[in-house]
Design an enzyme around this catalytic site. Sequence first.
Site, PDB file in Angstrom:
ATOM      1  N   ALA A 174      16.792  44.173 -52.044  1.00 13.83           N
ATOM      2  CA  ALA A 174      17.873  43.490 -52.143  1.00 13.83           C
ATOM      3  C   ALA A 174      18.053  42.362 -53.097  1.00 13.83           C
ATOM      4  O   ALA A 174      18.695  41.819 -53.754  1.00 13.83           O
ATOM      5  CB  ALA A 174      18.281  42.870 -50.855  1.00 13.83           C
ATOM      6  N   CYS A 175      16.618  42.143 -53.831  1.00 14.54           N
ATOM      7  CA  CYS A 175      16.253  41.163 -54.791  1.00 14.54           C
ATOM      8  C   CYS A 175      16.276  41.491 -56.299  1.00 14.54           C
ATOM      9  O   CYS A 175      15.905  42.534 -56.610  1.00 14.54           O
ATOM     10  CB  CYS A 175      14.921  40.545 -54.629  1.00 14.54           C
ATOM     11  N   SER A 176      17.327  40.886 -56.925  1.00 16.40           N
ATOM     12  CA  SER A 176      17.355  41.581 -58.436  1.00 16.40           C
ATOM     13  C   SER A 176      16.129  41.543 -59.218  1.00 16.40           C
ATOM     14  O   SER A 176      16.083  42.259 -60.106  1.00 16.40           O
ATOM     15  CB  SER A 176      18.637  40.570 -58.900  1.00 16.40           C
TER      16      SER A 176
END
Length: 123
Positions: free
Chosen positions: A8-10
């Site tokens: 979920a982390c860019s």
Amino acid sequence: MEIWINPACSKCRGALTLLDAEGADYTVRRYLEDVPSEDEIRAVLGRLGLEPWDITRTSDPLAKETGVRDLPRESTDAARDRWIAHLAAHPELIQRPIITADDGTAVVARSEEAVREALSRKG
């Protein structure tokens, strides 16, 4: 080379994109599902040359909620052990992504430069 990610982390997605573009050979570890043990966290800290509080997301609301921000930041085994135990119990507080490089070191790969640095470290 291994990369600890949260999908979920860019920053994690960006690091993976760069690794793929460079044709890197790596293994993905979704560390929220495959939670690192205290010993694995110690090993990564040794490779990073950092203290546990250096890789803790202390601005995350969970850090306040769980009290990790209030733990002493002392260069003692007891203080380090408390931080490491906290990270193992709450892996979402581990800074990401972390790449373990082929030369035995590691980097917190939050920038393109850090990813490229890990790629340049040959064993």
